[in-house]
Design a protein around this motif. Structure first.
Motif, PDB file in Angstrom:
ATOM      1  N   LEU A 150       0.827  -1.204   0.000  1.00  6.66           N
ATOM      2  CA  LEU A 150       0.000   0.000   0.000  1.00  6.66           C
ATOM      3  C   LEU A 150       0.864   1.257   0.000  1.00  6.66           C
ATOM      4  CD1 LEU A 150      -2.777  -1.085   2.527  1.00  6.66           C
ATOM      5  CD2 LEU A 150      -3.127  -0.520   0.107  1.00  6.66           C
ATOM      6  N   LEU A 151       1.937   1.235   0.778  1.00  6.93           N
ATOM      7  CA  LEU A 151       2.834   2.391   0.826  1.00  6.93           C
ATOM      8  C   LEU A 151       3.558   2.582  -0.504  1.00  6.93           C
ATOM      9  CD1 LEU A 151       4.318   2.028   4.420  1.00  6.93           C
ATOM     10  CD2 LEU A 151       3.012   3.973   3.551  1.00  6.93           C
ATOM     11  N   ALA A 206       5.140   6.398  12.323  1.00  6.73           N
ATOM     12  CA  ALA A 206       4.640   5.342  11.442  1.00  6.73           C
ATOM     13  C   ALA A 206       3.141   5.511  11.183  1.00  6.73           C
ATOM     14  CB  ALA A 206       4.925   3.974  12.039  1.00  6.73           C
ATOM     15  N   VAL A 207       2.396   5.810  12.240  1.00  5.90           N
ATOM     16  CA  VAL A 207       0.952   6.025  12.093  1.00  5.90           C
ATOM     17  C   VAL A 207       0.680   7.226  11.197  1.00  5.90           C
ATOM     18  CG1 VAL A 207      -1.162   6.667  13.309  1.00  5.90           C
ATOM     19  CG2 VAL A 207       0.378   4.953  14.297  1.00  5.90           C
ATOM     20  N   GLY A 210      -2.675   8.222   2.900  1.00  6.09           N
ATOM     21  CA  GLY A 210      -4.042   7.841   2.597  1.00  6.09           C
ATOM     22  C   GLY A 210      -4.321   6.348   2.622  1.00  6.09           C
ATOM     23  N   VAL A 211      -3.512   5.587   3.373  1.00  6.88           N
ATOM     24  CA  VAL A 211      -3.695   4.126   3.368  1.00  6.88           C
ATOM     25  C   VAL A 211      -3.980   3.553   4.763  1.00  6.88           C
ATOM     26  CG1 VAL A 211      -2.285   3.834   1.306  1.00  6.88           C
ATOM     27  CG2 VAL A 211      -1.202   3.682   3.569  1.00  6.88           C
ATOM     28  N   TRP A 212      -4.057   4.403   5.773  1.00  4.20           N
ATOM     29  CA  TRP A 212      -4.256   3.914   7.131  1.00  4.20           C
ATOM     30  C   TRP A 212      -5.494   3.029   7.253  1.00  4.20           C
ATOM     31  CZ3 TRP A 212      -2.109   3.067  11.680  1.00  4.20           C
ATOM     32  CH2 TRP A 212      -2.919   2.892  12.811  1.00  4.20           C
ATOM     33  N   ALA A 241      -4.188  -3.773   7.643  1.00  2.88           N
ATOM     34  CA  ALA A 241      -4.854  -4.760   8.487  1.00  2.88           C
ATOM     35  C   ALA A 241      -5.093  -4.224   9.898  1.00  2.88           C
ATOM     36  CB  ALA A 241      -4.021  -6.038   8.548  1.00  2.88           C
ATOM     37  N   ALA A 242      -6.168  -4.687  10.494  1.00  5.94           N
ATOM     38  CA  ALA A 242      -6.505  -4.258  11.857  1.00  5.94           C
ATOM     39  C   ALA A 242      -5.391  -4.595  12.840  1.00  5.94           C
ATOM     40  CB  ALA A 242      -7.822  -4.917  12.295  1.00  5.94           C
TER      41      ALA A 242
END
Length: 459
Positions: free
Chosen positions: A172-173, A238-239, A246-248, A252-253
């Motif tokens: 995603l990144l 990181a968060v 835009g991928v947070w 995955a949970a």
């Protein structure tokens, strides 16, 4: 203006290839390790600074545990094993590299693993590396040989995070256009050995890392996600990176929960400068993109070009940087060129994926350059090459692309629309149709990318 014999496009392309090879040769990992390790009777000498041979680390270690990982792992491990006496080299030494660079090395276990996508073989190898470091004793040395690609090749997710969840977050990144430092910050905080983790595991043994850099500016904490050096980034960083790209909401949970726990202090941070983990740890930078840029500058002059450094820290969106280079080159031509000129650069651009095509940052850079050259009317007999020093660009078998003033015509004649291909991130298909893909095969090294623009002015 004095006239010169015109060079054919094929001749210019040969020059570009030769100049690229000089840059790759300058990052030869085998020779780099040989320069840094010396054995004198009962002790080992390790150079700490290539520019100052007097700066050394000396040790009379009873055992040397060799851990090599990255695209240059085999060449680096072979060099080290030839220098370190057999009776000192531990029998559990290991080299982890991508499948293309796998080879047999006496007394070293070689493991092939997935790159750029991590796989189960890499996870198994990462656990072995951690076990080797964990078993090392106080009077022993853990010699770590690090090269580009190490982050993907040694995946060891933190508790409760699966390998697939970690891979998905990285993907995603990558697709979001995040740069290598942002990607590595997240990797460090969902990993057990990155971000100084390996150094912590190796205590109380001595640890030294020989590092071949694939990161601009040679931030050692970013190379292979810095497993042996302090990490200055945090869970909060990181968060924020995942949110800003835009991928947070799409990771995955388990990854979200773990990072949020770290942000709250419920999970230990990666070791920071001054941490006990680095009390007996050091490193040597043995090769970099900057050294390869110097080599291509020298090679260009040998081929009769006036060598001009465009950038030794080239970054940003590939297609945007391509257009900037075209505009710059056109301005230089308009000032007047008296002889063939080489505009040279090194770095690592990014690509924000918007289409579903196939390619890599170097292929996209090359295709975008050809499109921008037509748009802005770049004159002269020019050839532009953008290639990865590891011989592989993205998820393809090409190292990059090499285009010239006839590229767009050939693409169009093959029935491909170059502008549409660029928008679809399908540079591989476009350049394949014009036979302008660059192939080098696996090089056994990795110090990011090189860009070579050769222009013979129209007289």
């Amino acid at each position: 203006m004095q006239a010169t014999d015109p060079a054919s496009t094929n001749t210019i392309k040969k020059d570009a290839r030769s100049i690229l090879q000089a840059g790759i040769a300058a990052a030869d990992p085998y020779k780099a390790v040989k320069r840094c390790l010396i054995v004198n009777e009962d002790h080992i000498e390790i150079l700490l600074n290539l520019d100052n041979p007097e700066q050394k680390r000396l040790g009379r270690w009873s055992n040397v545990h060799l851990i090599a990982f990255g695209k240059a792992a085999c060449a680096m491990a072979r060099a080290a094993s030839e220098i370190i006496p057999a009776h000192l080299l531990a029998d559990n030494s290991i080299a982890v590299t991508n499948y293309e660079n796998e080879c047999v090395i006496d007394n070293i276990e070689v493991i092939g693993a997935g790159h750029p996508l991590p796989d189960q073989a890499g996870l198994k190898a990462a656990k072995k590396c951690a076990d080797i470091a964990r078993r090392a004793q106080k009077d022993e040395l853990v010699l770590v040989l690090i090269s580009g690609g190490g982050s993907a090749l040694l995946p060891y997710p933190a508790d409760r995070i699966t390998l697939q969840e970690k891979i998905a977050a990285t993907d995603l990144l990558l697709a979001s256009g995040a740069n290598i430092n942002q990607i590595n910050c997240v990797r460090k905080h969902v990993s057990r050995i990155k971000g100084g983790g390996l150094a912590g595991i190796a205590q109380p043994a001595a640890l030294h890392a020989l590092v071949l850099s694939d990161v601009l500016g040679n931030d050692v904490s970013a190379i292979a996600s810095g497993p042996t050096v302090p990490d200055t980034t945090t869970y909060a960083d990181a968060v924020e990176i995942l949110k800003s790209r835009g991928v947070w909401d799409r990771v995955a949970a388990n990854v979200q929960d773990y990072l949020e726990q770290g942000k709250r202090g419920s999970v230990p941070e990666t070791p920071k400068p001054g941490d006990e983990a680095f009390k007996n740890s050091s490193y040597t930078l043995i090769g970099s993109n900057a050294l390869s840029v110097k080599a291509v500058m020298k090679a260009a002059r040998k081929h009769g070009y006036e060598a001009r450094l465009y950038s030794d820290k080239l970054g940003g969106e590939a297609r945007e940087e391509a257009e900037k280079l075209v505009i710059y080159a056109k301005a230089q031509i308009e000032k007047g060129l008296l002889k063939p000129v080489a505009f040279l650069a090194g770095g690592e651009t990014t690509v924000t994926l918007k289409g579903k095509g196939l390619g890599g940052r170097n292929q996209e850079f090359a295709l975008a350059f050809a499109c921008a050259a037509q748009k802005h009317g770049l004159t002269g007999n020019w050839t532009f090459l953008s290639g990865g020093t590891d011989g592989r660009d993205g998820p393809t078998d090409a190292a990059g692309g090499m285009v010239d003033r006839g590229t767009l015509h050939r693409i169009t004649e093959a029935g491909v629309n170059p502008a549409v291909a660029l928008e679809n991130n399908d540079s591989y298909t476009a350049l394949k149709s014009s036979q302008d893909l660059l192939f080098t095969g696996p090089t056994g090294t990795n110090v990011a990318d090189l860009q070579i623009l050769l222009i013979h002015p129209d007289f």
